[in-house]
Enzyme design. Structure first.
Site, PDB file in Angstrom:
ATOM      1  N   CYS A 108       0.893  -1.152   0.000  1.00 46.75           N
ATOM      2  CA  CYS A 108       0.000   0.000   0.000  1.00 46.75           C
ATOM      3  C   CYS A 108       0.930   1.199   0.000  1.00 46.75           C
ATOM      4  O   CYS A 108       1.592   1.461   0.995  1.00 46.75           O
ATOM      5  CB  CYS A 108      -0.904   0.023   1.236  1.00 46.75           C
ATOM      6  N   CYS A 111      -0.489   4.114   2.598  1.00 45.48           N
ATOM      7  CA  CYS A 111      -0.390   3.924   4.060  1.00 45.48           C
ATOM      8  C   CYS A 111      -0.064   2.465   4.363  1.00 45.48           C
ATOM      9  O   CYS A 111       1.071   2.052   4.202  1.00 45.48           O
ATOM     10  CB  CYS A 111      -1.639   4.420   4.764  1.00 45.48           C
ATOM     11  N   SER A 112      -1.051   1.670   4.759  1.00 47.81           N
ATOM     12  CA  SER A 112      -0.722   0.290   5.139  1.00 47.81           C
ATOM     13  C   SER A 112      -1.910  -0.651   4.927  1.00 47.81           C
ATOM     14  O   SER A 112      -2.091  -1.589   5.684  1.00 47.81           O
ATOM     15  CB  SER A 112      -0.283   0.251   6.603  1.00 47.81           C
ATOM     16  N   CYS A 113      -2.727  -0.394   3.894  1.00 42.38           N
ATOM     17  CA  CYS A 113      -3.888  -1.236   3.630  1.00 42.38           C
ATOM     18  C   CYS A 113      -3.435  -2.684   3.405  1.00 42.38           C
ATOM     19  O   CYS A 113      -2.466  -2.933   2.682  1.00 42.38           O
ATOM     20  CB  CYS A 113      -4.665  -0.724   2.423  1.00 42.38           C
TER      21      CYS A 113
HETATM   22 FE    FE Z   1      -3.245   1.949   3.059  1.00 46.07          FE
END
Ligand code: FE
Length: 204
Positions: A108, A111-113
């Site tokens: 991602c 961000c951090s999906c």
């Molecule tokens: Fe994300």
């Protein structure tokens, strides 16, 4: 859900992050938005119950059941639900299949999906700015240098950028020499990194 990153692009220490989380939690409990019990329960679920072992069971089933595999690649979310796997951060999962000629890897960039229902919470490196920027620019190099995965030039590397709308994960290749193994035995050799695409599955 907003697609704007909620964190500033500053690298913070674990202690700073923990302090911010504690402060937010305290405010939410004080305002009656959350209860301490709910927070504890969510933490417990993602620490003990939901993790890559669930994704591994999906992979093992796909390796042994061609119809299931086909459904999984067509509709990841719905097909995982057949095994009772789904929920928060997994509302729209897309499974991409590794083959002899294509290797997929997920990230991602914003961000951090990450597909929580099948992989649990993301590892720290997945959330870090270095992986997020480099895997897109030079995937082969990152896979080789950071993960020890040296792919031949004949294999095309595809990088999939997850978002809050769409979370990708990888159906790794079934390794040679696993013909006699049961679904349960196969599930035990599937690693988290093989479903991120930063690793492959090896026969035991
Ligand atoms: Fe994300």
């Amino acid at each position: 859900m907003s697609t704007t990153p909620i964190h500033p692009p500053t690298v913070r220490t674990q202690e700073e992050i923990a302090a911010r989380v504690k402060a937010l939690e305290a405010i939410m409990i004080e305002k009656g938005i959350m209860t301490t019990e709910a927070v504890d329960r969510i933490t417990e679920i993602y620490e003990k119950e939901v993790g890559p072992q669930l994704g591994a069971s999906v992979v093992a089933k796909a390796w042994t059941d061609p119809d299931f595999r086909e459904r999984l690649l067509r509709n990841g979310t719905e097909t995982c639900r057949e095994l009772g796997i789904g929920g928060l951060q997994g509302e729209d999962m897309v499974v991409v299949e590794n083959t002899e000629t294509v290797h997929n890897v997920i990230v991602c960039t914003l961000c951090s999906c990450y597909p929580w229902p099948v992989l649990g919470l993301p590892p720290n490196w997945y959330k870090g700015p270095e992986y997020r920027s480099r895997i897109v620019r030079e995937p082969r190099k990152v896979l080789r240098e950071d993960f020890g995965l040296d792919l031949p030039d004949s294999v095309e590397v595809r990088v999939w950028d997850s978002s809050s709308e769409m979370r990708y994960w990888v159906l790794p290749r079934r390794p040679e020499g696993t013909d006699g193994m049961s679904e349960e035995e196969l599930a035990r050799i599937v690693t988290r990194d093989s479903m991120i695409g930063t690793g492959i599955v090896s026969a035991p």
